[in-house]
Design an enzyme around this catalytic site. Structure first.
Site, PDB file in Angstrom:
ATOM      1  N   LYS A 201       0.840  -1.208   0.000  1.00 44.58           N
ATOM      2  CA  LYS A 201       0.000   0.000   0.000  1.00 44.58           C
ATOM      3  C   LYS A 201       0.875   1.259   0.000  1.00 44.58           C
ATOM      4  O   LYS A 201       0.654   2.194  -0.785  1.00 44.58           O
ATOM      5  CB  LYS A 201      -0.894  -0.005   1.245  1.00 44.58           C
ATOM      6  CG  LYS A 201      -1.627   1.279   1.503  1.00 44.58           C
ATOM      7  CD  LYS A 201      -2.678   1.488   0.462  1.00 44.58           C
ATOM      8  CE  LYS A 201      -3.284   2.865   0.555  1.00 44.58           C
ATOM      9  NZ  LYS A 201      -4.384   3.034  -0.378  1.00 44.58           N
ATOM     10  N   CYS A 255      -3.911  10.657   1.077  1.00 42.00           N
ATOM     11  CA  CYS A 255      -3.227   9.381   0.827  1.00 42.00           C
ATOM     12  C   CYS A 255      -1.846   9.619   0.247  1.00 42.00           C
ATOM     13  O   CYS A 255      -0.835   9.359   0.878  1.00 42.00           O
ATOM     14  CB  CYS A 255      -4.070   8.561  -0.146  1.00 42.00           C
ATOM     15  SG  CYS A 255      -5.776   8.474   0.387  1.00 42.00           S
TER      16      CYS A 255
HETATM   17  N1  SAJ Z   1      -1.891  14.700  -9.194  1.00 41.33           N
HETATM   18  C1  SAJ Z   1      -1.023  15.468  -9.972  1.00 41.33           C
HETATM   19  N2  SAJ Z   1      -0.662  14.990 -11.207  1.00 41.33           N
HETATM   20  C2  SAJ Z   1      -1.116  13.788 -11.683  1.00 41.33           C
HETATM   21  C3  SAJ Z   1      -1.992  13.013 -10.891  1.00 41.33           C
HETATM   22  C4  SAJ Z   1      -2.367  13.501  -9.637  1.00 41.33           C
HETATM   23  O1  SAJ Z   1      -0.585  16.547  -9.585  1.00 41.33           O
HETATM   24  O2  SAJ Z   1      -0.748  13.447 -12.816  1.00 41.33           O
HETATM   25  C5  SAJ Z   1      -2.290  15.202  -7.862  1.00 41.33           C
HETATM   26  C6  SAJ Z   1      -3.790  15.448  -7.707  1.00 41.33           C
HETATM   27  O3  SAJ Z   1      -4.175  16.693  -8.215  1.00 41.33           O
HETATM   28  C7  SAJ Z   1      -3.943  15.327  -6.204  1.00 41.33           C
HETATM   29  C8  SAJ Z   1      -2.912  14.273  -5.805  1.00 41.33           C
HETATM   30  O4  SAJ Z   1      -2.005  14.190  -6.890  1.00 41.33           O
HETATM   31  O5  SAJ Z   1      -3.633  16.548  -5.561  1.00 41.33           O
HETATM   32  C9  SAJ Z   1      -3.472  12.901  -5.501  1.00 41.33           C
HETATM   33  O6  SAJ Z   1      -4.494  12.542  -6.438  1.00 41.33           O
HETATM   34  P1  SAJ Z   1      -4.613  11.094  -7.082  1.00 41.33           P
HETATM   35  O7  SAJ Z   1      -5.734  11.098  -8.047  1.00 41.33           O
HETATM   36  O8  SAJ Z   1      -3.304  10.663  -7.599  1.00 41.33           O
HETATM   37  O9  SAJ Z   1      -4.893  10.119  -5.847  1.00 41.33           O
HETATM   38  P2  SAJ Z   1      -5.926  10.059  -4.595  1.00 41.33           P
HETATM   39  O10 SAJ Z   1      -5.216  10.610  -3.404  1.00 41.33           O
HETATM   40  O11 SAJ Z   1      -7.259  10.577  -4.919  1.00 41.33           O
HETATM   41  O12 SAJ Z   1      -6.059   8.434  -4.439  1.00 41.33           O
HETATM   42  C10 SAJ Z   1      -4.891   7.655  -4.294  1.00 41.33           C
HETATM   43  C11 SAJ Z   1      -4.945   6.452  -5.283  1.00 41.33           C
HETATM   44  N3  SAJ Z   1      -3.638   5.808  -5.325  1.00 41.33           N
HETATM   45  C12 SAJ Z   1      -2.976   5.576  -6.497  1.00 41.33           C
HETATM   46  O13 SAJ Z   1      -3.420   5.930  -7.550  1.00 41.33           O
HETATM   47  C13 SAJ Z   1      -1.675   4.853  -6.397  1.00 41.33           C
HETATM   48  C14 SAJ Z   1      -6.028   5.468  -4.833  1.00 41.33           C
HETATM   49  O14 SAJ Z   1      -6.007   4.305  -5.646  1.00 41.33           O
HETATM   50  C15 SAJ Z   1      -5.807   5.082  -3.361  1.00 41.33           C
HETATM   51  O15 SAJ Z   1      -6.809   4.176  -2.912  1.00 41.33           O
HETATM   52  C16 SAJ Z   1      -5.884   6.347  -2.530  1.00 41.33           C
HETATM   53  O16 SAJ Z   1      -4.808   7.207  -2.944  1.00 41.33           O
HETATM   54  C17 SAJ Z   1      -5.747   5.968  -1.074  1.00 41.33           C
HETATM   55  O17 SAJ Z   1      -6.785   5.992  -0.357  1.00 41.33           O
HETATM   56  O18 SAJ Z   1      -4.653   5.575  -0.639  1.00 41.33           O
END
Ligand code: SAJ
Length: 400
Positions: A201, A255
């Site tokens: 995780k 997360c």
């Molecule tokens: N972000 C960027 N650039 C990108 C992708 C995301 O700047 O290309 C930023 C987003 O704007 C945001 C942050 O990253 O601020 C996180 O967003 P996210 O969509 O990557 O993830 P979360 O936090 O919504 O959900 C994540 C997911 N983990 C992964 O994709 C590895 C989800 O599957 C997990 O279940 C969740 O964390 C968790 O609960 O741990």
């Protein structure tokens, strides 16, 4: 047979409701009486598409009920938050409290699962805690770790369709937990041990954090070099083995911006890249705030009047209404501190807020002298680039 969920938050409630929708009896425990009341009315206290209907049905059919105190069950799931302390050390006190609360209820043959994101070794620690108080249950309980993996906004689909990694404290525990998840998960169930499942995780979210840090670092380099970072990434991604993520205004949420610290706290010497990536992603939000402040000061000097500034988006990522741990909210707050300008705050996914007063995104864009795009919400992409404004496109609204 009854399943007890400890924690009815963003993960606990949807999981409890999905299990109950399979006509399995579920009791959900939350320390907050108003959450319990809301759920027992068939309503929900969080925002997640489709969740209200599933909860309402499960409560009406009598398969899901909420309470503030644990009741004797056969399966126990710990789904409470694991925040970090001010020194970035993980805080597993909620996991420990929840575990302690069910120790007196455990009986031979029960299954105890932790889903909360946890530092490596937590499941073994909780097992020791249980057996210290109930030594007669040693070898007679099944204890496993199975991290949640769902993406906020798509939770109900991903709960059922994502693969799961399941690690018991012994092979029998793993098998028993696999049998439990097989009742509602359609994805593959991968068997391992508890420590590997915990690290898995942390690895998934750290991997994303490191990849976003790379994109954010590129955006800083390109800003200096006078290169459009969006074009650059799109071109580099044409290589068959390159897949760079998107830069933005920083990394938020509960997360990705948290879990890497669970590795760096325990392995400070080894986790160099993971620690640096956290720094870069935090720095990116600071940099965006500085850049916006500088634009305000330059405008004021050049035009001899204070500018109208539109701050576009406050959520922690595109197309959601969740403002917690949001870099955009941090930037907006920082920019508004001590700057002499007329600010217009836009967040199309939230109606009201106790601190920020929102304005329609089209009106704000039209009236602003300076526009800072902080989150790439879909409606913003319908706006037409206006070269007469100072546009700070931190999240690629106008990328081709
Ligand atoms: N972000 C960027 N650039 C990108 C992708 C995301 O700047 O290309 C930023 C987003 O704007 C945001 C942050 O990253 O601020 C996180 O967003 P996210 O969509 O990557 O993830 P979360 O936090 O919504 O959900 C994540 C997911 N983990 C992964 O994709 C590895 C989800 O599957 C997990 O279940 C969740 O964390 C968790 O609960 O741990």
């Amino acid at each position: 047979m009854n399943t007890l969920f400890l924690g009815l938050g963003y993960i606990g409630l949807p999981t409890a409701a999905v299990v109950a929708s399979k006509k399995l009896h579920v009791t959900g425990v939350d320390i907050n009486p108003s959450v319990v009341e809301t759920i027992n009315r068939g309503e929900i206290h969080i925002i997640e598409p489709g969740l209200r209907e599933v909860v309402h049905q499960a409560v009406t059919d009598g398969y899901l009920q909420a309470t503030t105190t644990p009741v004797e069950s056969d399966v126990y799931l710990i789904v409470v938050p694991t925040p970090f302390k001010s020194n970035h050390e993980p805080d597993i006190s909620y996991v420990e409290l929840a575990t302690r609360s069910v120790i007196p209820l455990l009986k031979e043959g029960d299954l105890f699962i932790i889903e909360s994101t946890s530092p490596v070794g937590t499941t073994d620690k909780m097992a020791r805690l249980i057996f210290e108080q109930r030594p007669q249950l040693k070898g007679k309980l099944h204890i496993a770790y199975c991290p949640e993996r769902v993406l906020p906004g798509n939770v109900l689909y991903e709960l059922v369709h994502n693969d799961r990694v399941i690690g018991g404290i012994d092979p029998e525990s793993t098998e028993k937990a696999v049998a439990f998840y097989a009742q509602f998960v359609e994805g593959n169930l991968h068997r391992t041990n508890a420590k590997t499942a915990e690290m898995c995780k942390l690895t998934e979210n750290s991997s994303r954090d490191v990849q976003i840090a790379f994109a954010n670092e590129l955006s800083l380099i390109c800003d200096q070099a006078g290169i459009n970072v969006w074009d650059l990434i799109s071109l580099a991604n044409k290589h068959p083995r390159v897949n760079i993520l998107q830069p933005g205004s920083g990394v938020g949420g509960h997360c990705i911006a948290v879990d890497p610290y669970f590795i760096t706290a325990d392995f400070p010497m080894e986790a160099q890249l993971i620690a640096k990536s956290r720094e870069i992603n935090n720095y990116k939000a600071f940099w965006c705030a500085q850049k916006t402040k500088r634009a305000i000061e330059e405008f004021t000097l050049k035009k001899g009047r204070k500018p109208r500034v539109a701050l576009m988006g406050l959520a922690f990522k595109p197309n959601i209404d969740d403002l917690r741990e949001s870099p955009a909210k941090y930037i907006a707050t920082k920019v508004m501190e001590g700057e002499d300008a007329d600010f217009m705050i836009v967040e199309p996914n939230v109606e009201n807020h106790n601190v920020f007063k929102f304005i329609d995104y089209q009106i704000a864009y039209q009236q602003a002298d300076i526009v800072a795009f902080l989150v790439a919400h879909d409606p913003f992409k319908t706006l037409v680039y206006d070269k007469n404004k100072v546009i700070l496109d931190f999240c690629g609204i106008f990328k081709q």
